[in-house]
Scaffold this motif. Structure first.
Motif, PDB file in Angstrom:
ATOM      1  N   GLN A  33      -2.611  22.223  30.932  1.00  0.00           N
ATOM      2  CA  GLN A  33      -2.611  20.936  30.236  1.00  0.00           C
ATOM      3  C   GLN A  33      -2.823  21.132  28.738  1.00  0.00           C
ATOM      4  OE1 GLN A  33      -2.192  17.864  32.024  1.00  0.00           O
ATOM      5  NE2 GLN A  33      -1.669  19.330  33.629  1.00  0.00           N
ATOM      6  N   LYS A  36      -6.256  17.423  26.951  1.00  0.00           N
ATOM      7  CA  LYS A  36      -7.400  17.298  27.861  1.00  0.00           C
ATOM      8  C   LYS A  36      -7.914  15.864  27.923  1.00  0.00           C
ATOM      9  CE  LYS A  36      -7.496  21.820  28.438  1.00  0.00           C
ATOM     10  NZ  LYS A  36      -6.405  22.249  27.547  1.00  0.00           N
ATOM     11  N   ALA A  68      -2.837  12.502  38.097  1.00  0.00           N
ATOM     12  CA  ALA A  68      -2.773  13.821  37.458  1.00  0.00           C
ATOM     13  C   ALA A  68      -3.463  14.904  38.282  1.00  0.00           C
ATOM     14  CB  ALA A  68      -3.395  13.759  36.068  1.00  0.00           C
TER      15      ALA A  68
END
Length: 516
Positions: A33, A36, A68
């Motif tokens: 990712q 964050k 997610a």
């Protein structure tokens, strides 16, 4: 005795390995990712993901309109805009109502659906879709609704738009025109074709017309959902057989399965066995059902075909009144009598046909002819058996629908999904929670062709419910139908909060869903 410490050691090692596997998984996720920052964290809940498998403890992390991550979240490693504490509650996908009615942009909106946990409603039912479907869909894309909305193409509306109207023997040229209109509307993102063969003009459709349109639907990879030609106990099998003929060309779906006047669990088993036999032969056939023993539809359903459009009702009354009254008297008597017909539209809302007849001091068949002619009213009809319908509801192959709407004087429009949890999961324990959720989420999404909804999983759209099943309550009644369900703590639609602490928020987050 020596083996005991070894077993303990093995157990401790397995536990450490399991913990080691869980903990780095979130770190591994974060390594991929760039950002964050996340929008919502639902923490401490029991995830019931919609697949039917047993619930498990996990956090749910959302970014924008998508799930997610699901698992243990280390909050020191991320920034989250909104944290929802789900301790002591379940976290599930939003419910999908496979058969709803109403105008999502109307005065009442679709808060009735939202309050009972529904995040997606399927419209265009019983053979009827909105006028100027393209403009209606475009308007929905520009104006968010209370919940997500998808639609079928209505066969009856298609007949009217194509000029076939009430013709019982459409020509090849007329079929071709209907087919082209259907292709165009399916290409707009509609889920498939809906038929209402107990209503005009659908009741005039011959078998060859329906099979022709089924081929069009099949080539587009979509499905037909049908309010079948006859839902009476002595006619339901023949109606299913007609639908299964269309099932040779595309998946088919029985709308609000029932057997009017049928009795007992065994009768339901016979009908379910017929559907299962069709599946075993290669036909894709499914069904939905609502948890009430009264149906709700227009008063026209009591009248003979020869008293309905395009026939002139005044002329029918003038020339065949005695025959009409005899027909109505016999029909209503067969349908459990005038006390089993509860009118749902003004000026007789909330009164049974028997009560109106008593007030007017005339036979109920005369009340129908003189005060409630075709097209002037709708009613709830108490014509179904509890045990029979319960067997449909609990079968693993059926999904749940309401067949309700915000203005319909029937509790199903405000209570269906709450009733499934309150009555069938908590009170009578006829359905395990995980199975009930599956029947209201993933099974519906799979059937309707909505692959990004219906399961709480990474990459799926974030339609999410947080609630304590024991607190879900259906408040609606036949006498006071417009009362919202209670007990849902938080509802998110497309990752945004639509209900918080049991209260509906002002922001509308629903979208138009198109099936490619």
């Amino acid at each position: 005795m020596r083996s005991f410490p070894l077993l303990v050691l093995v157990f401790l090692l397995c536990t450490l390995v399991a913990c080691a596997q869980k903990e780095p998984s979130f770190k591994a996720f974060l390594q991929g990712q760039k950002n964050k920052q996340f929008d919502v964290l639902i923490t401490g809940g029991q995830v019931v993901d919609g697949t039917g498998k047993k619930g498990y403890s996990a956090d749910v992390l959302l970014r924008k309109d998508t799930v997610a991550y699901i698992g243990k979240v280390d909050t020191t490693l991320v920034k989250v805009k909104k944290v929802i504490n789900a301790t002591g509650k379940v976290v599930t996908p939003g419910f999908i109502d496979t058969h709803g009615h109403g105008d999502p942009m109307g005065k009442k909106g679709f808060q009735n659906f939202l309050a009972m946990g529904v995040t997606t409603v399927i419209l265009g039912q019983d053979g009827s879709h909105p006028e100027d479907l393209k403009a209606w869909m475009q308007n929905l894309e520009q104006t968010p609704a209370d919940v997500n909305v998808a639609t079928f193409v209505g066969h009856g509306t298609l007949r009217m738009e194509s000029g076939v109207k009430f013709d019982s023997l459409p020509s090849p040229e007329q079929l071709k025109k209907m087919g082209q209109l259907l292709r165009n509307q399916l290409d707009m993102g509609c889920l498939g074709l809906s038929t209402g063969l107990e209503y005009i003009p659908g009741l005039y459709a011959p078998t060859y017309e329906l099979e022709y349109l089924a081929k069009v639907v099949g080539k587009k990879g979509k499905l037909i959902t049908s309010h079948m030609r006859n839902e009476d106990n002595d006619g339901v099998e023949v109606s299913i057989e007609e639908l299964l003929l269309q099932g040779k060309y595309c998946p088919v779906h029985v709308s609000h399965i029932k057997a009017v006047f049928g009795k007992g669990k065994e009768r339901a088993e016979q009908i379910l066995a017929k559907l299962e036999a069709a599946r075993q032969s290669g036909i894709k056939v499914t069904a939905d059902v609502y948890p009430y023993t009264a149906s709700f539809t227009g008063i026209s359903i009591l009248y003979p075909e020869w008293a309905l459009p395009p026939n002139n009702f005044a002329q029918v009354v003038s020339s065949r009144r005695q025959e009409l009254e005899t027909y109505l008297r016999d029909k209503v008597t067969k349908r459990n009598g005038p006390q089993a017909t509860l009118i749902g539209t003004a000026p007789y809302s909330g009164k049974t046909l028997a009560q109106i007849a008593q007030e007017k001091n005339k036979p109920f068949e005369q009340v129908l002819v003189e005060n409630l002619p075709p097209g002037t009213a709708s009613a709830a009809y108490f014509v179904m058996d509890e045990a029979l319908q319960a067997r449909f509801i609990t079968d693993s192959s059926t999904m749940i629908c309401s067949d309700g709407g915000p203005d319909m004087r029937h509790p199903r429009g405000y209570g269906t999904f709450a009733r499934i949890i309150e009555e069938y999961v908590i009170k009578t324990k006829q359905i395990p929670l995980e199975e009930a959720i599956r029947k209201m989420t993933s099974l519906s999404a799979k059937t309707m062709g909505l692959p990004d909804r219906g399961v709480l999983a990474v990459g799926r759209k974030a339609d999410v419910l947080v609630f304590d099943p024991a607190k879900i309550h259906e408040t609606t009644t036949y006498q006071n139908p417009f009362q919202l369900a209670t007990g849902f703590d938080t509802i998110l639609i497309n990752g945004k909060i639509s209900l918080e602490k049991g209260k509906i928020t002002p922001q509308k987050n629903g979208e138009l869903l198109r099936r490619k």
